[in-house]
Design an enzyme around this catalytic site. Structure first.
Site, PDB file in Angstrom:
ATOM      1  N   VAL A  77       0.836  -1.167  -0.225  1.00  0.00           N
ATOM      2  CA  VAL A  77      -0.044  -0.074   0.009  1.00  0.00           C
ATOM      3  C   VAL A  77       0.778   1.592  -0.163  1.00  0.00           C
ATOM      4  CG1 VAL A  77      -2.206  -1.153   0.934  1.00  0.00           C
ATOM      5  CG2 VAL A  77      -0.410  -0.074   2.352  1.00  0.00           C
ATOM      6  N   TRP A  78       2.049   1.315  -0.374  1.00  0.00           N
ATOM      7  CA  TRP A  78       3.014   2.318  -0.735  1.00  0.00           C
ATOM      8  C   TRP A  78       2.133   3.253  -1.797  1.00  0.00           C
ATOM      9  CZ3 TRP A  78       7.733   3.023  -4.171  1.00  0.00           C
ATOM     10  CH2 TRP A  78       8.198   4.272  -4.012  1.00  0.00           C
ATOM     11  N   ASP A  93       0.846  -5.122   3.520  1.00  0.00           N
ATOM     12  CA  ASP A  93       2.288  -4.267   3.936  1.00  0.00           C
ATOM     13  C   ASP A  93       2.012  -2.831   3.914  1.00  0.00           C
ATOM     14  OD1 ASP A  93       5.249  -5.043   4.017  1.00  0.00           O
ATOM     15  OD2 ASP A  93       4.905  -3.339   2.810  1.00  0.00           O
ATOM     16  N   TYR A 152       3.817   5.340   4.929  1.00  0.00           N
ATOM     17  CA  TYR A 152       2.900   5.520   3.743  1.00  0.00           C
ATOM     18  C   TYR A 152       1.817   6.325   4.279  1.00  0.00           C
ATOM     19  CZ  TYR A 152       5.534   1.335   2.417  1.00  0.00           C
ATOM     20  OH  TYR A 152       6.573   0.417   2.155  1.00  0.00           O
ATOM     21  N   LYS A 154       6.400  -0.599   9.523  1.00  0.00           N
ATOM     22  CA  LYS A 154       7.800  -0.465   9.530  1.00  0.00           C
ATOM     23  C   LYS A 154       7.970   0.611  10.324  1.00  0.00           C
ATOM     24  CE  LYS A 154       7.647  -2.283   4.862  1.00  0.00           C
ATOM     25  NZ  LYS A 154       6.410  -1.721   4.045  1.00  0.00           N
ATOM     26  N   HIS A 203      12.668  -0.023   8.307  1.00  0.00           N
ATOM     27  CA  HIS A 203      12.642   0.226   7.074  1.00  0.00           C
ATOM     28  C   HIS A 203      13.608   0.452   6.320  1.00  0.00           C
ATOM     29  CE1 HIS A 203       8.912   2.258   4.641  1.00  0.00           C
ATOM     30  NE2 HIS A 203       9.784   1.745   3.670  1.00  0.00           N
ATOM     31  N   ASN A 216      15.536  -3.570   3.489  1.00  0.00           N
ATOM     32  CA  ASN A 216      16.545  -2.669   2.471  1.00  0.00           C
ATOM     33  C   ASN A 216      17.936  -3.042   3.270  1.00  0.00           C
ATOM     34  OD1 ASN A 216      15.247  -1.094   0.553  1.00  0.00           O
ATOM     35  ND2 ASN A 216      14.157  -0.369   2.263  1.00  0.00           N
ATOM     36  N   GLN A 251      13.089  -7.454   3.479  1.00  0.00           N
ATOM     37  CA  GLN A 251      12.169  -7.037   2.461  1.00  0.00           C
ATOM     38  C   GLN A 251      12.970  -6.191   1.650  1.00  0.00           C
ATOM     39  OE1 GLN A 251       8.962  -3.848   2.162  1.00  0.00           O
ATOM     40  NE2 GLN A 251       7.866  -5.681   3.177  1.00  0.00           N
ATOM     41  N   LEU A 270       6.442  -5.608  -9.394  1.00  0.00           N
ATOM     42  CA  LEU A 270       6.135  -5.240 -10.785  1.00  0.00           C
ATOM     43  C   LEU A 270       7.115  -4.334 -11.527  1.00  0.00           C
ATOM     44  CD1 LEU A 270       2.557  -5.060 -10.068  1.00  0.00           C
ATOM     45  CD2 LEU A 270       3.451  -7.036 -11.021  1.00  0.00           C
ATOM     46  N   LYS A 297       1.392  -3.777  -5.394  1.00  0.00           N
ATOM     47  CA  LYS A 297       0.696  -2.795  -5.024  1.00  0.00           C
ATOM     48  C   LYS A 297      -0.385  -2.334  -6.020  1.00  0.00           C
ATOM     49  CE  LYS A 297      -0.519   1.853  -5.294  1.00  0.00           C
ATOM     50  NZ  LYS A 297      -0.681   2.853  -6.319  1.00  0.00           N
ATOM     51  N   GLU A 336      -6.172  -9.553 -10.822  1.00  0.00           N
ATOM     52  CA  GLU A 336      -5.139  -9.930 -11.700  1.00  0.00           C
ATOM     53  C   GLU A 336      -3.924 -10.469 -10.903  1.00  0.00           C
ATOM     54  OE1 GLU A 336      -4.305  -7.269 -14.896  1.00  0.00           O
ATOM     55  OE2 GLU A 336      -2.202  -8.073 -15.070  1.00  0.00           O
TER      56      GLU A 336
HETATM   57  N1  LIG Z   1      10.634  -1.413   1.992  1.00  0.00           N
HETATM   58  C1  LIG Z   1      10.747  -0.742   1.197  1.00  0.00           C
HETATM   59  O1  LIG Z   1      11.518   0.120   1.221  1.00  0.00           O
HETATM   60  C2  LIG Z   1       9.653  -0.524   0.134  1.00  0.00           C
HETATM   61  C3  LIG Z   1       9.899   0.122  -1.032  1.00  0.00           C
HETATM   62  C4  LIG Z   1       8.751   0.217  -1.898  1.00  0.00           C
HETATM   63  C5  LIG Z   1       7.689  -0.817  -1.935  1.00  0.00           C
HETATM   64  N2  LIG Z   1       7.552  -1.457  -0.735  1.00  0.00           N
HETATM   65  C6  LIG Z   1       6.424  -2.237  -0.521  1.00  0.00           C
HETATM   66  O2  LIG Z   1       6.213  -3.091  -2.078  1.00  0.00           O
HETATM   67  C7  LIG Z   1       4.860  -2.639  -2.418  1.00  0.00           C
HETATM   68  C8  LIG Z   1       4.839  -2.831  -4.074  1.00  0.00           C
HETATM   69  O3  LIG Z   1       5.867  -1.874  -4.569  1.00  0.00           O
HETATM   70  P1  LIG Z   1       5.558  -0.748  -5.254  1.00  0.00           P
HETATM   71  O4  LIG Z   1       4.304   0.007  -4.979  1.00  0.00           O
HETATM   72  O5  LIG Z   1       6.739   0.123  -5.080  1.00  0.00           O
HETATM   73  O6  LIG Z   1       5.436  -1.224  -6.794  1.00  0.00           O
HETATM   74  P2  LIG Z   1       4.713  -2.371  -7.680  1.00  0.00           P
HETATM   75  O7  LIG Z   1       3.907  -3.337  -6.898  1.00  0.00           O
HETATM   76  O8  LIG Z   1       5.979  -3.165  -8.479  1.00  0.00           O
HETATM   77  O9  LIG Z   1       4.216  -1.578  -8.761  1.00  0.00           O
HETATM   78  C9  LIG Z   1       3.042  -0.842  -8.325  1.00  0.00           C
HETATM   79  C10 LIG Z   1       2.615  -0.017  -9.717  1.00  0.00           C
HETATM   80  O10 LIG Z   1       2.035  -1.040 -10.818  1.00  0.00           O
HETATM   81  C11 LIG Z   1       0.877  -0.752 -11.033  1.00  0.00           C
HETATM   82  N3  LIG Z   1       0.325  -1.998 -11.316  1.00  0.00           N
HETATM   83  C12 LIG Z   1      -0.189  -2.708 -10.234  1.00  0.00           C
HETATM   84  N4  LIG Z   1      -0.671  -3.982 -10.834  1.00  0.00           N
HETATM   85  C13 LIG Z   1      -0.602  -3.882 -11.934  1.00  0.00           C
HETATM   86  C14 LIG Z   1      -1.090  -4.686 -13.143  1.00  0.00           C
HETATM   87  N5  LIG Z   1      -1.591  -5.838 -13.055  1.00  0.00           N
HETATM   88  N6  LIG Z   1      -0.418  -4.087 -14.592  1.00  0.00           N
HETATM   89  C15 LIG Z   1      -0.113  -2.895 -14.480  1.00  0.00           C
HETATM   90  N7  LIG Z   1       0.347  -2.316 -13.645  1.00  0.00           N
HETATM   91  C16 LIG Z   1       0.062  -2.655 -12.342  1.00  0.00           C
HETATM   92  C17 LIG Z   1       0.003   0.273  -9.990  1.00  0.00           C
HETATM   93  O11 LIG Z   1      -0.824   0.878 -10.317  1.00  0.00           O
HETATM   94  P3  LIG Z   1      -2.434   1.039  -9.785  1.00  0.00           P
HETATM   95  O12 LIG Z   1      -2.072   1.240  -8.232  1.00  0.00           O
HETATM   96  O13 LIG Z   1      -2.588   2.530 -10.491  1.00  0.00           O
HETATM   97  O14 LIG Z   1      -2.745  -0.030 -10.264  1.00  0.00           O
HETATM   98  C18 LIG Z   1       1.275   0.874  -9.383  1.00  0.00           C
HETATM   99  O15 LIG Z   1       1.863   2.171 -10.303  1.00  0.00           O
HETATM  100  C19 LIG Z   1       4.889  -1.427  -1.918  1.00  0.00           C
HETATM  101  O16 LIG Z   1       3.232  -0.804  -1.896  1.00  0.00           O
HETATM  102  C20 LIG Z   1       5.264  -1.380  -0.320  1.00  0.00           C
HETATM  103  O17 LIG Z   1       4.221  -2.187   0.355  1.00  0.00           O
HETATM  104  C21 LIG Z   1       8.438  -1.374   0.210  1.00  0.00           C
END
Ligand SMILES: NC(=O)c1ccc[n+]([C@@H]2O[C@H](COP(=O)([O-])OP(=O)(O)OC[C@H]3O[C@@H](n4cnc5c(N)ncnc54)[C@H](OP(=O)(O)O)[C@@H]3O)[C@@H](O)[C@H]2O)c1
Length: 275
Positions: free
Chosen positions: A24-25, A49, A54, A79, A112, A142, A163, A192, A232, A241
């Site tokens: 949910v970032w 998560d 966030y 976190k 974090h 990280n 993570q 993704l 996310k 999906e």
């Molecule tokens: N610990 C850390 O430092 C850290 C850093 C980054 C992330 N995280 C965690 O990991 C999670 C996921 O990472 P993230 O949010 O950075 O990136 P991600 O999940 O790789 O990508 C999210 C992006 O992809 C889009 N998306 C989602 N499903 C899709 C699909 N089926 N087809 C096309 N596009 C799609 C989303 O848009 P829409 O929402 O508009 O659908 C959003 O723009 C975070 O939410 C957080 O919980 C942790």
């Protein structure tokens, strides 16, 4: 949805972690996050998560508590943010996160980011929170090999989870190997590539051959490597999906082609820059 699995991995804490969760970032405060979490739980997701930074812990907690899904069946991670690192500060920050979530424990609490000069003290606080059973597992985020080696030299409790950003385009093989050696479960964030490589031709070809989407291939790659994956989305169709990745398999030859995509691609911050 029938294809969302409740597959779990065992944690050294003695608890189990669902291998698939909702990130949910950048999921906006308020109705957008509440709706995304509600939709995910209705679809069968059992893992969310979040993080203090966030700014949506309240919405995550409210959606879980009003979902009708028993609290014990949902795995909740939050976190410790960088500004809150240090022993006393971390204990206070944890209390504040629990209060915002409206919960009396979390399933996983993570540091974090490996803030220099503070991270070992923060870890002592997480060990205390774990001993008090207010977090059922504790871990880091990280942390790459140098950060983990330093921590392992001082820790009483080996982190249960690390993570990190992890995709075919950023595989962190040395960190994963060290985690495997110490029984640390690896969680893949930004699985993704935050959209950056969804049009990659190798991913697209594997997707076409299996009748799946590129997003599903990236998630399935992580599942088959026994990572926890945390995509996310705030869109219901994409939440569905992304969850539909437990009814097919990528064969070894296609896995090898995906494994060949390493490119050192970081899409956000890069912990390799943190001493
Ligand atoms: N610990 C850390 O430092 C850290 C850093 C980054 C992330 N995280 C965690 O990991 C999670 C996921 O990472 P993230 O949010 O950075 O990136 P991600 O999940 O790789 O990508 C999210 C992006 O992809 C889009 N998306 C989602 N499903 C899709 C699909 N089926 N087809 C096309 N596009 C799609 C989303 O848009 P829409 O929402 O508009 O659908 C959003 O723009 C975070 O939410 C957080 O919980 C942790």
């Amino acid at each position: 949805m029938t294809t969302l699995s409740t597959a779990t991995l065992a944690l050294a804490s003695g608890t189990a972690i669902p291998q698939f969760g909702l990130g949910v970032w950048q999921s906006p405060q308020g109705a957008a996050t509440r709706d995304a979490v509600t939709a995910a739980l209705e679809l069968g997701y059992r893992h969310v998560d979040t993080a203090r930074v966030y700014r949506n812990e309240r919405d995550v907690g409210a959606a879980i508590l009003s979902s009708g899904v028993p609290r014990a069946d949902v795995f909740v991670t939050t976190k410790l943010w960088n500004d809150d690192q240090g022993y006393d500060q971390a204990l206070r920050a944890f209390d504040a996160s629990l209060e915002r979530l409206g919960l009396d424990y979390v399933d996983l609490y993570l540091i974090h980011w490996p803030v220099a000069g503070k991270r070992l003290e923060s870890w002592r606080a997480l060990e205390r929170i774990f001993a008090d059973r207010r977090a059922r597992a504790i871990g880091v985020s990280n942390f790459l090999v140098p950060h983990l080696e330093e921590l392992l030299a001082h820790a009483k409790v080996v982190p249960h989870v690390d993570q990190i950003e992890l995709t075919p385009f950023l595989q962190r093989r040395d960190t994963r190997a060290l985690c495997a050696k110490h029984g640390i479960v690896v969680e893949a964030y930004s699985p993704l590539t935050r959209g950056a490589r969804l049009a990659d031709p190798v991913v697209a070809k594997v997707a076409r051959a299996l009748g799946k989407t590129p997003a599903q291939i990236l998630l399935r790659w992580g599942i088959q490597h026994r990572h926890v994956v945390l995509p996310k989305s705030t869109h219901h169709e994409r939440i569905a999906e992304n969850g539909a990745v437990f009814d097919f398999e990528i064969d070894p030859a296609a896995m090898a082609r995906l494994d060949g995509l390493e490119a050192g691609l970081t899409t956000g911050w890069d912990p390799a820059t943190q001493a």
